[in-house]
Design an enzyme around this catalytic site. Sequence first.
Site, PDB file in Angstrom:
ATOM      1  N   HIS A  13      19.331  14.014   1.968  1.00 28.37           N
ATOM      2  CA  HIS A  13      18.890  12.614   1.932  1.00 28.37           C
ATOM      3  C   HIS A  13      19.487  11.818   0.783  1.00 28.37           C
ATOM      4  CE1 HIS A  13      16.238  14.165  -1.192  1.00 28.37           C
ATOM      5  NE2 HIS A  13      15.948  12.918  -1.528  1.00 28.37           N
ATOM      6  N   ARG A  14      20.077  12.491  -0.203  1.00 29.87           N
ATOM      7  CA  ARG A  14      20.687  11.758  -1.319  1.00 29.87           C
ATOM      8  C   ARG A  14      22.152  11.412  -1.057  1.00 29.87           C
ATOM      9  NH1 ARG A  14      18.599  14.135  -7.162  1.00 29.87           N
ATOM     10  NH2 ARG A  14      16.615  13.010  -7.180  1.00 29.87           N
ATOM     11  N   GLY A  15      22.734  11.997  -0.034  1.00 27.49           N
ATOM     12  CA  GLY A  15      24.119  11.704   0.314  1.00 27.49           C
ATOM     13  C   GLY A  15      24.245  10.395   1.072  1.00 27.49           C
ATOM     14  N   VAL A  17      25.275   9.764   4.203  1.00 23.35           N
ATOM     15  CA  VAL A  17      24.753   9.795   5.567  1.00 23.35           C
ATOM     16  C   VAL A  17      23.240   9.997   5.572  1.00 23.35           C
ATOM     17  CG1 VAL A  17      24.804  11.024   7.768  1.00 23.35           C
ATOM     18  CG2 VAL A  17      26.938  10.595   6.532  1.00 23.35           C
ATOM     19  N   SER A 109      31.957  16.253  11.908  1.00 25.21           N
ATOM     20  CA  SER A 109      33.051  15.402  11.454  1.00 25.21           C
ATOM     21  C   SER A 109      34.160  15.426  12.504  1.00 25.21           C
ATOM     22  CB  SER A 109      33.601  15.909  10.122  1.00 25.21           C
ATOM     23  OG  SER A 109      34.839  15.311   9.819  1.00 25.21           O
ATOM     24  N   SER A 110      34.888  14.330  12.613  1.00 22.61           N
ATOM     25  CA  SER A 110      35.976  14.260  13.590  1.00 22.61           C
ATOM     26  C   SER A 110      37.110  15.222  13.274  1.00 22.61           C
ATOM     27  CB  SER A 110      36.527  12.833  13.669  1.00 22.61           C
ATOM     28  OG  SER A 110      37.033  12.420  12.415  1.00 22.61           O
ATOM     29  N   CYS A 111      37.116  15.816  12.065  1.00 24.45           N
ATOM     30  CA  CYS A 111      38.172  16.775  11.721  1.00 24.45           C
ATOM     31  C   CYS A 111      38.044  18.078  12.516  1.00 24.45           C
ATOM     32  CB  CYS A 111      38.174  17.077  10.235  1.00 24.45           C
ATOM     33  SG  CYS A 111      36.776  18.055   9.663  1.00 24.45           S
ATOM     34  N   TYR A 138      36.875  23.261   6.175  1.00 20.90           N
ATOM     35  CA  TYR A 138      35.728  22.403   6.454  1.00 20.90           C
ATOM     36  C   TYR A 138      35.500  22.285   7.957  1.00 20.90           C
ATOM     37  CZ  TYR A 138      32.785  18.188   6.326  1.00 20.90           C
ATOM     38  OH  TYR A 138      31.762  17.276   6.476  1.00 20.90           O
ATOM     39  N   LYS A 142      32.179  23.318  10.321  1.00 23.42           N
ATOM     40  CA  LYS A 142      31.487  22.352  11.166  1.00 23.42           C
ATOM     41  C   LYS A 142      31.482  22.783  12.639  1.00 23.42           C
ATOM     42  CE  LYS A 142      29.948  19.295   8.304  1.00 23.42           C
ATOM     43  NZ  LYS A 142      28.488  19.054   8.192  1.00 23.42           N
ATOM     44  N   PRO A 165      30.944  12.109  13.653  1.00 19.79           N
ATOM     45  CA  PRO A 165      31.370  10.789  13.183  1.00 19.79           C
ATOM     46  C   PRO A 165      32.860  10.747  12.845  1.00 19.79           C
ATOM     47  CG  PRO A 165      29.563  11.700  11.857  1.00 19.79           C
ATOM     48  CD  PRO A 165      30.150  12.815  12.657  1.00 19.79           C
ATOM     49  N   THR A 166      33.419   9.585  12.977  1.00 21.24           N
ATOM     50  CA  THR A 166      34.748   9.306  12.448  1.00 21.24           C
ATOM     51  C   THR A 166      34.630   9.122  10.937  1.00 21.24           C
ATOM     52  OG1 THR A 166      36.697   7.895  12.720  1.00 21.24           O
ATOM     53  CG2 THR A 166      34.547   6.792  12.764  1.00 21.24           C
ATOM     54  N   HIS A 181      36.811  10.441  -0.264  1.00 17.13           N
ATOM     55  CA  HIS A 181      37.609  10.142   0.908  1.00 17.13           C
ATOM     56  C   HIS A 181      38.436   8.877   0.680  1.00 17.13           C
ATOM     57  CE1 HIS A 181      34.589  12.813   2.965  1.00 17.13           C
ATOM     58  NE2 HIS A 181      35.713  13.265   3.465  1.00 17.13           N
ATOM     59  N   ARG A 189      40.211   2.688  -6.896  1.00 15.25           N
ATOM     60  CA  ARG A 189      41.547   2.557  -7.468  1.00 15.25           C
ATOM     61  C   ARG A 189      41.940   1.092  -7.651  1.00 15.25           C
ATOM     62  NH1 ARG A 189      45.823   6.342  -4.701  1.00 15.25           N
ATOM     63  NH2 ARG A 189      44.207   7.787  -5.412  1.00 15.25           N
TER      64      ARG A 189
END
Length: 314
Positions: A13-15, A17, A109-111, A138, A142, A165-166, A181, A189
């Site tokens: 819950h702290r992340g 998503v 994840s879409s990966c 990763y 998943k 998700p994308t 990411h 940056r």
Amino acid sequence: MMEYNSKIYVAGHRGMVGSAIVRELERQGYENIITRTHSEFDLVNQADVNDFFAAEKPEYVFLAAAKVGGIEANQSALADFMYVNMMLEMNVINAAWRNGCKKLEFLGSSCIYPRMAPQPMPESCLLTSELEKTNEAYALAKISGLKYCEFLNRQYGTDYISVMPTNLYGPNDNYHPTHSHVLPALIRRFHEAKESGASTVTCWGDGSPLREFLYVDDLANLCVFLMNNYSGNETVNAGTGKELTIKQLTELVAKVVGYEGEIKWDTTKPNGTPRKLLDVSKATALGWRYKTELEDGIRLAYDDFLSNPIRAER
């Protein structure tokens, strides 16, 4: 269907998503949301997870906890990314099943899709060819999580679903200089370049890869929607159905941040997967569509970055 007083556990819950899912549940009026911090119990520790589920008996679980990062982080900590993600997801999913959880939703994840998958990528292309090497560890973790949900459904008749998700961005993102990411990394940056008066900013690769981005609050809305409206062994893609090049993205972020210097490209660095566009026709057919356009979302994300400077140190 979740009742408004159903006991709902949001793991992570702290992340970015997980916090968005909590916001969405609260917005919709759900009153019995359970959360725990990492200091309270460790999801990688099986005994801790089993004790928690035995004591709390949550009826619904959103599994949003994960160890995440960009290309550099994934390449430098392959074993860590695989171990931590596989352990925590297996612990939570197994404990949910053993303690009679009515429904669980796994966030992937879409990966997970092949490097050279057909574009847009349908859910059915999973495991049809090799993965992108830069985030293979990763992705394998998943894939294991979503397959475990599928196999529990088949063997024990559970109602466990997954959503893929994308690329995500938005409030509570990770802006670490090496572990973030692409979109939050660009926000940081360009902001720092603007503040320091730097004349140039150098970005990885050649800017040609195509990417899709979804505002995290839109994902959270879909997650709650699916928990109440979808059952099935196949995952559901979460995205916008729109894409742009990394070069176009950098120019858009620079515009939002207000950086007016030159953007250079370091072609000795990897590009990653050439194209990653999700086929979102399944979610659309179920009656869901995203709301936040990319430029508007980047402005919201940049406002969040400016209001939470300590986040950049994570």
